[in-house]
Design a protein around this motif. Structure first.
Motif, PDB file in Angstrom:
ATOM      1  N   PHE A 120       0.842  -1.196   0.000  1.00  0.00           N
ATOM      2  CA  PHE A 120       0.000   0.000   0.000  1.00  0.00           C
ATOM      3  C   PHE A 120       0.878   1.248   0.000  1.00  0.00           C
ATOM      4  O   PHE A 120       2.066   1.180   0.374  1.00  0.00           O
ATOM      5  N   PRO A 121       0.324   2.375  -0.408  1.00  0.00           N
ATOM      6  CA  PRO A 121       1.100   3.626  -0.361  1.00  0.00           C
ATOM      7  C   PRO A 121       1.391   4.020   1.079  1.00  0.00           C
ATOM      8  O   PRO A 121       0.635   3.690   1.992  1.00  0.00           O
ATOM      9  N   LYS A 122       2.488   4.739   1.281  1.00  0.00           N
ATOM     10  CA  LYS A 122       2.936   5.066   2.636  1.00  0.00           C
ATOM     11  C   LYS A 122       1.868   5.799   3.441  1.00  0.00           C
ATOM     12  O   LYS A 122       1.747   5.608   4.650  1.00  0.00           O
ATOM     13  N   TRP A 123       1.068   6.628   2.761  1.00  0.00           N
ATOM     14  CA  TRP A 123       0.059   7.393   3.501  1.00  0.00           C
ATOM     15  C   TRP A 123      -0.968   6.499   4.191  1.00  0.00           C
ATOM     16  O   TRP A 123      -1.578   6.884   5.191  1.00  0.00           O
ATOM     17  N   PHE A 124      -1.162   5.268   3.673  1.00  0.00           N
ATOM     18  CA  PHE A 124      -2.177   4.383   4.231  1.00  0.00           C
ATOM     19  C   PHE A 124      -1.753   3.823   5.590  1.00  0.00           C
ATOM     20  O   PHE A 124      -2.577   3.323   6.346  1.00  0.00           O
TER      21      PHE A 124
END
Length: 290
Positions: A222-226
């Motif tokens: 998943f993207p880091k923001w998640f």
């Protein structure tokens, strides 16, 4: 009057190691006050709790053999009692206490003792990962990586675990697994008998210790923001299927990896020597006081 065997781990996650004599005296006094008999042994090294159980489980008609420690101590004591009539008791003084929290056992020492002497035995399932029993959770990927790093820290507890997890998050790379013949990339692959890792981090909020299945949770890359959302869901018991999270009820699965993985079982990290890992459930295999 009933006989209880207490096995204390001086190296558990709380301050028990610094107060082990007073802890032993408190157990003896509480047992006497409730017309029970306590027999107390101390672990000296990893694996010693299992050895003590094997040596002593037939020496008395124990009402319970009691783990005074964390999930690792519970695991060591429970392994030799699988399939027997002797229940495990838990006085949770570890870093995470995942199984105790799932069972809603008191975390305060005096309340936990009172529950032990007044509670009833239930029968729960257990899991196996590469033939190693687990009772709470097991898995591979990020959680096992963090478990390995955490085991090397000088101090235990939630603050240390959070710090280790945060630092590891920025450098960890998802791994490739083949699960029952299907290739997938995953941030982590968890198998939940109980619902949480510990410290109220609920990886599988709907897991049931008595349903005869394991909840397999796959977290995809998943993207880091998640990551912030993921942590929030874990600690608010809101993990659910989504774009990056999937669940499957299993009784057995085969995982293959490119190289022997690090796994964890009940929080204990282990470097395997095989690339083929079988995970399965053993229904109704352990008695435990709740």
């Amino acid at each position: 009057m009933a006989d209880y065997l207490f096995i204390l781990n001086p190296n558990s996650g709380t301050s028990i190691g610094k107060n082990i004599d007073s802890v032993a005296r408190a157990i003896e006094a509480f047992a006497k006050k409730t017309d029970n008999t306590s027999h107390i042994l101390f672990t000296e090294s990893p694996g010693h709790a299992s050895e003590l159980v094997r040596q002593n489980k037939e020496s008395s008609p124990w009402k319970a053999i009691v783990a005074v420690g964390g999930d690792g101590t519970v695991n060591e004591i429970a392994q030799p009692l699988l399939g027997t009539a002797i229940p495990v008791g838990i006085i949770p003084v570890g870093s995470g206490n995942g199984l105790a929290r799932h069972l809603k056992l008191p975390l305060r020492f005096d309340q936990a003792l009172n529950r032990l002497f007044t509670g009833q035995a239930i029968t729960i399932d257990s899991g196996l990962i590469d033939d190693i029993p687990f009772f709470c959770t097991a898995g591979m990927g990020f959680d096992a990586y963090v478990g390995q790093l955490f085991s090397k820290q000088a101090t235990r507890g939630l603050a240390t675990y959070v710090n280790v997890s945060f630092n590891a998050y920025w450098t960890y790379k998802p791994q490739q697994f083949t699960v029952d013949g299907k290739k997938l990339d995953a941030f982590s692959l968890s198998f939940a008998n109980a619902g949480q890792f510990g410290n109220n981090a609920w990886i599988a909020p709907h897991a049931d210790l008595q349903d005869g299945i394991l909840d397999q949770c796959t977290i995809s890359p998943f993207p880091k923001w998640f990551g912030t959302s993921l942590a929030y869901q874990l600690f608010t018991r809101q993990m659910k299927p989504s774009e990056y999270i999937s669940y499957q009820a299993i009784t057995e699965t085969i995982i293959q990896t490119e190289r022997p993985p690090v796994i964890h079982y009940d929080g204990e990290p282990l470097q395997l020597e095989t690339t083929r890992i079988k995970v399965s459930v053993r229904p109704k295999s352990l008695n435990i006081i709740v």
